[in-house]
Design an enzyme around this catalytic site. Sequence first.
Site, short mmCIF file in Angstrom:
data_model
loop_
_atom_site.label_atom_id
_atom_site.label_comp_id
_atom_site.label_asym_id
_atom_site.label_seq_id
_atom_site.Cartn_x
_atom_site.Cartn_y
_atom_site.Cartn_z
N LYS A 107 0.02 9.08 -26.42
CA LYS A 107 1.01 9.58 -25.47
C LYS A 107 0.50 10.84 -24.75
CE LYS A 107 4.83 10.51 -23.43
NZ LYS A 107 5.46 9.66 -22.45
N CYS A 157 7.17 16.19 -18.62
CA CYS A 157 6.15 15.44 -19.35
C CYS A 157 4.75 15.90 -18.99
CB CYS A 157 6.26 13.95 -19.03
SG CYS A 157 7.93 13.34 -19.23
N1 SAJ Z 1 2.33 14.07 -8.73
C1 SAJ Z 1 1.40 14.52 -7.78
N2 SAJ Z 1 0.54 13.62 -7.24
C2 SAJ Z 1 0.55 12.31 -7.58
C3 SAJ Z 1 1.47 11.85 -8.56
C4 SAJ Z 1 2.35 12.76 -9.11
O1 SAJ Z 1 1.37 15.70 -7.44
O2 SAJ Z 1 -0.26 11.56 -7.02
C5 SAJ Z 1 3.26 15.04 -9.33
C6 SAJ Z 1 4.73 14.71 -9.06
O3 SAJ Z 1 5.16 15.20 -7.82
C7 SAJ Z 1 5.39 15.42 -10.22
C8 SAJ Z 1 4.37 15.27 -11.34
O4 SAJ Z 1 3.14 14.95 -10.72
O5 SAJ Z 1 5.59 16.79 -9.94
C9 SAJ Z 1 4.71 14.23 -12.38
O6 SAJ Z 1 5.22 13.06 -11.77
P1 SAJ Z 1 4.79 11.60 -12.21
O7 SAJ Z 1 5.48 10.62 -11.34
O8 SAJ Z 1 3.32 11.48 -12.28
O9 SAJ Z 1 5.27 11.46 -13.73
P2 SAJ Z 1 6.65 11.71 -14.54
O10 SAJ Z 1 6.57 13.08 -15.14
O11 SAJ Z 1 7.87 11.34 -13.81
O12 SAJ Z 1 6.44 10.59 -15.68
C10 SAJ Z 1 5.26 10.60 -16.48
C11 SAJ Z 1 4.68 9.18 -16.52
N3 SAJ Z 1 3.37 9.21 -17.13
C12 SAJ Z 1 2.27 8.70 -16.52
O13 SAJ Z 1 2.31 8.21 -15.44
C13 SAJ Z 1 1.00 8.74 -17.31
C14 SAJ Z 1 5.62 8.28 -17.29
O14 SAJ Z 1 5.07 6.97 -17.46
C15 SAJ Z 1 5.94 8.87 -18.67
O15 SAJ Z 1 6.84 8.06 -19.39
C16 SAJ Z 1 6.56 10.23 -18.46
O16 SAJ Z 1 5.61 11.05 -17.78
C17 SAJ Z 1 6.93 10.82 -19.80
O17 SAJ Z 1 8.12 10.76 -20.18
O18 SAJ Z 1 6.03 11.27 -20.52
#
Ligand code: SAJ
Length: 401
Positions: A201, A255
């Site tokens: 994780k 996360c």
């Molecule tokens: N972000 C960027 N650039 C990107 C993608 C995301 O700057 O290209 C930023 C987003 O704006 C945000 C942050 O990253 O601030 C996190 O967003 P996210 O969509 O990547 O992830 P979360 O936090 O909503 O969910 C993540 C997911 N993990 C992965 O993709 C590896 C999800 O599958 C997990 O279940 C979740 O964390 C968790 O609960 O751990």
Amino acid sequence: MKACFMGLGYIGLPTAIIAAKHGVQITGVDINPKVVEMTNQGHLHIIEPGMEEMLQEVVKSGALKASTTPVVSDAYFMVVPTPFKGDHEPDTSYVEAATKAVIPLLKEGDLYVIESTSPVGTTDAMAELIFRERPELKDKIYIAYCPERVLPGNIIYELVHNDRVIGGMNEESTTKAIEFYSQFVQGTLHRTNCKTAEMCKLTENSSRDVQIAFANELSLICDKAGINVWELINLANKHPRVNILQPGCGVGGHCIAVDPYFITSEFPMESKIIGTARSINNYKSFWCAEKVQNAMLKFELEHHRKPTVAMMGLAFKPNIDDLRESPAKYITTKVIQSCNNADILVVEPNVKEHNVFKLTNYKEAYDRADIVVFLTAHNEFKELPWLDEKVILDFCGIFKK
Ligand code: SAJ
């Protein structure tokens, strides 16, 4: 089968609802009486498309009941937060408290599962806690770790279709946990041990953090070099083996901006890339705030008056209402603190009211502002026209081609 879900948050509640829909008799436990009351009335206290209808169905049928205390069941799931304390050290006190609450109820043959993101070794530590208080249960209950992987906004689909990693304290525990999840998960359930599952994780979210840090680093380089980073990444991604993520105003949420610290705090010498990625993503938010402050000073020098500034988006990512660990919120706060009485309009279309920020409608803010700062790429913002007369700071690619 009866199951208790300890924690009715963004993950516990949806998982409890889906399990209830698949025939498990669920008691959903939360320390917040308001959450319990709302849940029992069929009202969802989180925003998640399609989830409220499902909640109403399982509450009406009696398959799910919420309570502030756990009841005797066949399986117990710890789905509580694991924030950090002090210098980014994981705080497992909620997992511990939830575990302590169910220890008196455990009986032979029961299943105990931790879903909360946890530092490596937490499952073993909780097993020790359980057996210290109930030594007669040693080798008589099943203990496993099974992290969730769902993406807020797409939970109903992902809870059912994503593969899961399930790590038991022993083979029998893994099998027992797999039996439970196979009632509603259609994705593959992968067997491992609890330490590997815990690390898996943390690895998943650290991997995403490192990849976003690469995109954010490129955005800093491109800003200096006068290159459009969005165009650059789009072009580089035309290579069949390159897949760069998108830069933004930093990394937020509960996360990705948190979990990597669970590795760096325990393995500081070995986790150099993971630690550096965290620093880059944190620095990106600071850099954005400085960019806004500089734009405001420049405007004031050129126009001999203070600018009106629109801060567009507070949520930590597009099209959600979740402001936890949001870089947009951090940048907005920093700009307001240093604004010297300039008019700062704060916009978040997914939130009706906020206890700190006075919110302005996005169209009104866009009309009134001299400087427009795009922090979160909400769909609404993508329909706004580019206006040459405004200073536009687009940190999240609203106007990318
Ligand atoms: N972000 C960027 N650039 C990107 C993608 C995301 O700057 O290209 C930023 C987003 O704006 C945000 C942050 O990253 O601030 C996190 O967003 P996210 O969509 O990547 O992830 P979360 O936090 O909503 O969910 C993540 C997911 N993990 C992965 O993709 C590896 C999800 O599958 C997990 O279940 C979740 O964390 C968790 O609960 O751990």
